[in-house]
Design a protein around this motif. Structure first.
Motif, PDB file in Angstrom:
ATOM      1  N   LEU A 150     -15.677  33.063   2.427  1.00 47.63           N
ATOM      2  CA  LEU A 150     -14.686  32.391   1.766  1.00 47.63           C
ATOM      3  C   LEU A 150     -13.713  31.489   2.582  1.00 47.63           C
ATOM      4  CD1 LEU A 150     -11.897  34.829  -0.056  1.00 47.63           C
ATOM      5  CD2 LEU A 150     -11.159  33.108   1.498  1.00 47.63           C
ATOM      6  N   VAL A 151     -13.619  31.738   3.911  1.00 47.16           N
ATOM      7  CA  VAL A 151     -13.027  30.747   4.783  1.00 47.16           C
ATOM      8  C   VAL A 151     -13.943  29.868   5.369  1.00 47.16           C
ATOM      9  CG1 VAL A 151     -11.123  32.476   5.245  1.00 47.16           C
ATOM     10  CG2 VAL A 151     -13.128  32.113   6.907  1.00 47.16           C
ATOM     11  N   GLY A 152     -15.249  29.809   5.010  1.00 43.92           N
ATOM     12  CA  GLY A 152     -16.123  28.510   5.400  1.00 43.92           C
ATOM     13  C   GLY A 152     -17.254  28.945   6.481  1.00 43.92           C
ATOM     14  N   LEU A 361      -8.397  38.518 -17.525  1.00 45.32           N
ATOM     15  CA  LEU A 361      -8.166  37.537 -18.688  1.00 45.32           C
ATOM     16  C   LEU A 361      -9.043  36.411 -18.335  1.00 45.32           C
ATOM     17  CD1 LEU A 361      -4.146  37.282 -18.379  1.00 45.32           C
ATOM     18  CD2 LEU A 361      -5.576  38.650 -20.074  1.00 45.32           C
ATOM     19  N   GLY A 362     -10.268  36.395 -17.462  1.00 43.01           N
ATOM     20  CA  GLY A 362     -11.010  35.205 -17.328  1.00 43.01           C
ATOM     21  C   GLY A 362     -12.003  36.029 -16.545  1.00 43.01           C
ATOM     22  N   PRO A 363     -13.085  35.172 -16.312  1.00 43.29           N
ATOM     23  CA  PRO A 363     -14.137  35.557 -15.558  1.00 43.29           C
ATOM     24  C   PRO A 363     -13.847  35.781 -14.138  1.00 43.29           C
ATOM     25  CG  PRO A 363     -14.308  33.123 -15.979  1.00 43.29           C
ATOM     26  CD  PRO A 363     -13.065  33.851 -16.601  1.00 43.29           C
ATOM     27  N   ARG A 364     -14.729  36.494 -13.383  1.00 46.25           N
ATOM     28  CA  ARG A 364     -14.545  36.776 -12.114  1.00 46.25           C
ATOM     29  C   ARG A 364     -14.474  35.442 -11.160  1.00 46.25           C
ATOM     30  NH1 ARG A 364     -15.805  41.588  -9.810  1.00 46.25           N
ATOM     31  NH2 ARG A 364     -16.230  40.467  -7.787  1.00 46.25           N
ATOM     32  N   ASP A 365     -13.512  35.535 -10.199  1.00 52.25           N
ATOM     33  CA  ASP A 365     -13.260  34.305  -9.299  1.00 52.25           C
ATOM     34  C   ASP A 365     -14.496  34.131  -8.393  1.00 52.25           C
ATOM     35  OD1 ASP A 365     -12.022  32.146  -8.487  1.00 52.25           O
ATOM     36  OD2 ASP A 365     -10.496  33.238  -7.364  1.00 52.25           O
ATOM     37  N   ASP A 366     -14.808  33.022  -7.951  1.00 57.12           N
ATOM     38  CA  ASP A 366     -15.959  32.796  -7.177  1.00 57.12           C
ATOM     39  C   ASP A 366     -15.631  32.282  -5.939  1.00 57.12           C
ATOM     40  OD1 ASP A 366     -15.964  29.876  -7.060  1.00 57.12           O
ATOM     41  OD2 ASP A 366     -16.572  30.022  -9.176  1.00 57.12           O
ATOM     42  N   LEU A 367     -16.552  32.503  -4.957  1.00 54.47           N
ATOM     43  CA  LEU A 367     -16.299  32.180  -3.469  1.00 54.47           C
ATOM     44  C   LEU A 367     -15.965  30.706  -3.355  1.00 54.47           C
ATOM     45  CD1 LEU A 367     -18.317  34.693  -1.648  1.00 54.47           C
ATOM     46  CD2 LEU A 367     -15.919  34.606  -1.610  1.00 54.47           C
ATOM     47  N   ALA A 368     -16.648  29.998  -4.010  1.00 56.34           N
ATOM     48  CA  ALA A 368     -16.427  28.510  -3.834  1.00 56.34           C
ATOM     49  C   ALA A 368     -15.198  28.057  -4.033  1.00 56.34           C
ATOM     50  CB  ALA A 368     -17.654  28.014  -4.859  1.00 56.34           C
ATOM     51  N   ALA A 369     -14.629  28.615  -5.376  1.00 56.04           N
ATOM     52  CA  ALA A 369     -13.048  28.373  -5.725  1.00 56.04           C
ATOM     53  C   ALA A 369     -12.216  28.721  -4.663  1.00 56.04           C
ATOM     54  CB  ALA A 369     -12.793  28.839  -6.950  1.00 56.04           C
ATOM     55  N   ALA A 370     -12.562  29.981  -4.137  1.00 61.64           N
ATOM     56  CA  ALA A 370     -11.481  30.572  -3.120  1.00 61.64           C
ATOM     57  C   ALA A 370     -11.473  29.790  -2.025  1.00 61.64           C
ATOM     58  CB  ALA A 370     -11.728  31.904  -3.166  1.00 61.64           C
ATOM     59  N   HIS A 371     -12.814  29.096  -1.630  1.00 60.24           N
ATOM     60  CA  HIS A 371     -12.725  28.427  -0.393  1.00 60.24           C
ATOM     61  C   HIS A 371     -11.939  27.196  -0.393  1.00 60.24           C
ATOM     62  CE1 HIS A 371     -14.403  26.569   3.276  1.00 60.24           C
ATOM     63  NE2 HIS A 371     -14.783  25.736   2.540  1.00 60.24           N
ATOM     64  N   GLU A 372     -12.010  26.584  -1.624  1.00 60.19           N
ATOM     65  CA  GLU A 372     -11.526  25.432  -2.071  1.00 60.19           C
ATOM     66  C   GLU A 372      -9.960  25.519  -1.809  1.00 60.19           C
ATOM     67  OE1 GLU A 372     -12.374  23.527  -5.359  1.00 60.19           O
ATOM     68  OE2 GLU A 372     -14.504  23.198  -4.973  1.00 60.19           O
ATOM     69  N   ARG A 373      -9.310  26.684  -2.460  1.00 59.31           N
ATOM     70  CA  ARG A 373      -8.009  26.812  -2.257  1.00 59.31           C
ATOM     71  C   ARG A 373      -7.625  27.352  -0.804  1.00 59.31           C
ATOM     72  NH1 ARG A 373      -8.963  30.006  -7.114  1.00 59.31           N
ATOM     73  NH2 ARG A 373      -9.611  31.653  -6.051  1.00 59.31           N
ATOM     74  N   PHE A 374      -8.392  27.803   0.036  1.00 58.78           N
ATOM     75  CA  PHE A 374      -8.343  27.924   1.531  1.00 58.78           C
ATOM     76  C   PHE A 374      -8.103  26.612   2.228  1.00 58.78           C
ATOM     77  CE2 PHE A 374     -10.336  28.246   5.691  1.00 58.78           C
ATOM     78  CZ  PHE A 374      -9.281  28.906   6.423  1.00 58.78           C
ATOM     79  N   VAL A 375      -9.206  25.766   1.881  1.00 53.57           N
ATOM     80  CA  VAL A 375      -9.073  24.471   2.764  1.00 53.57           C
ATOM     81  C   VAL A 375      -7.662  23.592   2.159  1.00 53.57           C
ATOM     82  CG1 VAL A 375     -10.333  22.381   2.606  1.00 53.57           C
ATOM     83  CG2 VAL A 375     -11.408  24.308   2.818  1.00 53.57           C
ATOM     84  N   ASP A 376      -7.561  23.672   0.983  1.00 55.18           N
ATOM     85  CA  ASP A 376      -6.167  22.703   0.789  1.00 55.18           C
ATOM     86  C   ASP A 376      -5.107  23.596   1.291  1.00 55.18           C
ATOM     87  OD1 ASP A 376      -7.691  21.219  -0.762  1.00 55.18           O
ATOM     88  OD2 ASP A 376      -7.335  22.314  -2.725  1.00 55.18           O
ATOM     89  N   ASP A 377      -4.814  24.864   1.426  1.00 57.50           N
ATOM     90  CA  ASP A 377      -3.595  25.555   1.820  1.00 57.50           C
ATOM     91  C   ASP A 377      -3.591  25.467   3.494  1.00 57.50           C
ATOM     92  OD1 ASP A 377      -2.994  26.180  -0.469  1.00 57.50           O
ATOM     93  OD2 ASP A 377      -3.022  28.236  -0.343  1.00 57.50           O
TER      94      ASP A 377
END
Length: 434
Positions: A150-152, A361-377
């Motif tokens: 998740l963090v890279g 309320l939606g599909p399971r979150d994926d690691l790629a999307a979580a990683h993108e959020r981490f990089v941006d934050d």
């Protein structure tokens, strides 16, 4: 006592060596809530454990979670006091899931935050998870591999996690493999014969410098791209320099050097700043257990019951009442507010509704999307919060409405419970305490 209740899960304070936390564990928490059911076996187990007649606990039979969850998505940077998730459901449901939610979110947030610091310390060099042998059980090892990705992190030695999560499986060879051969060269050649792609030779079973020299001789004859040697003990910076010189003199400038053995972000930071010629860092025990901060001081507290905001007044553990939201805007600190407040100009809410009536309320979150959020934050953090030595965390502010509500609820509780002015009064819900 089955009216609607809201519980808030948050971290009271950051560990002393953390400038930020990385939210993690939400996906396994939602899996648990979606499958939560009290069965007849559960009722019997409860009765046996409590020494009570099963009939007294039978009203719990069939209890399932049909509430709402608002949460910070995985991979987001968070700070002390900010709710990571809020559960709103009939009180028995919201209360009975407390332990599992705290376990999953606390553990994975602690590991993700430690792993994130390793990525920052590595300054762009790949980091690989080697932690499974020392984690606190196989589930913890799986979660360490997951949040590392998740963090890279570039890969994991945990083949089960790599297979299930579609991660890169990464490893070298065992010292025992080398020891069963007459010598290192025999072991390296045998290993190369059975592995037709790139190989990574473990060179410190006997003498590291001799091992690198032997590995260089075998690798030069192989002529395969992508190969490496791995250092697992000793002064890694000094040995990496000697290994690099041996490999270069042998005409092998492209052979990489992998370092492992007790590494964490502090050791990686020292090696990088010392310009050690290490290409890949493999982290294990200290990261898979978050050794310097093995837990976060998390809490899951009731903040509203049947429409009435409530709070805890215990010394050192005071909580803020009411359902909440966290707003984040560029170049400013986060604002913890009430859930129905309008966001400040340019700010976005961190908590999103992810479950309603017990269903995602939606599909399971994926690691790629979580990683993108981490990089941006992380990129948006000030350097003082990102630094490895003596980081300075940001402190969220509190909205005027939340501060006012907190003061009102505190005064009401103190008056009713401690006999002050207004003793015996009842709570009157206020739409806007300001």
């Amino acid at each position: 006592m089955d009216r609607s209740a809201t519980f808030s899960l948050f971290v009271r304070g950051l560990p002393s060596r953390r400038g930020f936390l990385v939210s993690a564990g939400l996906e396994s928490a939602l899996d648990h809530l979606a499958g939560f059911r009290v069965t007849s076996d559960d009722v019997q187990d409860f009765a046996d454990a409590l020494g009570r007649p099963p009939a007294e606990l039978r009203p719990l039979l069939g209890l399932a979670f049909d509430g709402e969850v608002r949460a910070v998505p995985e991979g987001r940077v968070v700070f002390a006091g900010e709710p990571l998730l809020e559960v709103t459901a009939p009180l028995p449901q919201a209360q009975m899931v407390e332990t599992y939610l705290l376990n999953q979110v606390s553990h994975q947030t602690a590991l993700a935050s430690k792993a994130a610091r390793c990525v920052l310390a590595s300054a762009g060099h790949p980091v690989v998870d080697f932690s499974l042998r020392r984690t606190h059980g196989p589930q913890a090892g799986f979660q360490a591999a997951r949040v590392g990705s998740l963090v890279g992190f570039a890969g994991t030695s945990n083949v089960a996690a790599a297979t299930r999560l579609n991660l890169t499986a990464s490893g070298t060879m065992a010292h025992s493999y080398i020891e069963v051969f007459p010598g290192e060269e025999d072991a390296f050649r045998a290993f190369a014969r059975t592995h037709h792609g790139p190989v990574a030779f473990l060179v410190d079973t006997y003498d590291t410098v001799s091992g690198v020299t032997t590995a260089a001789r075998v690798l030069r004859e192989l002529g395969r791209p992508g190969c490496a040697v791995r250092l697992d003990s000793g002064d890694l910076g000094e040995l990496a320099g000697r290994a690099r010189a041996i490999l270069d003199e042998a005409g092998l400038p492209d052979v990489r050097i992998i370092a492992s053995g007790g590494l964490d972000e502090h050791a990686i930071d020292a090696l990088v700043k010392g310009k050690a010629p290490i290409d890949v860092y493999a982290v294990g025990t200290r990261v898979g257990t978050s050794a310097d901060a093995p837990y976060v001081d998390s809490a899951y507290k009731l903040v509203e019951y049947d429409g009435r905001p409530t709070m805890k007044l215990s010394s050192g553990k005071v909580t803020a009442p009411g359902r909440k939201q966290v707003f984040r805007a560029p170049l400013t600190t986060d604002v913890i507010a009430l859930w129905d407040e309008a966001p400040p100009t340019g700010a976005d809410p961190l908590l999103r509704t992810v479950m309603r009536e017990g269903s995602r309320l939606g599909p399971r979150d994926d690691l790629a999307a979580a990683h993108e959020r981490f990089v941006d934050d992380v990129a948006a953090l000030p350097a003082s919060a990102r630094r490895i030595r003596d980081p300075e965390p940001l402190e969220p502010t509190v909205s005027r409405r939340l501060a006012a509500l907190t003061g009102t609820v505190r005064r009401d509780l103190e008056a009713r419970l401690l006999g002050g002015p207004g003793h015996g009064g009842t709570w009157k819900r206020q739409a806007d305490p300001t």
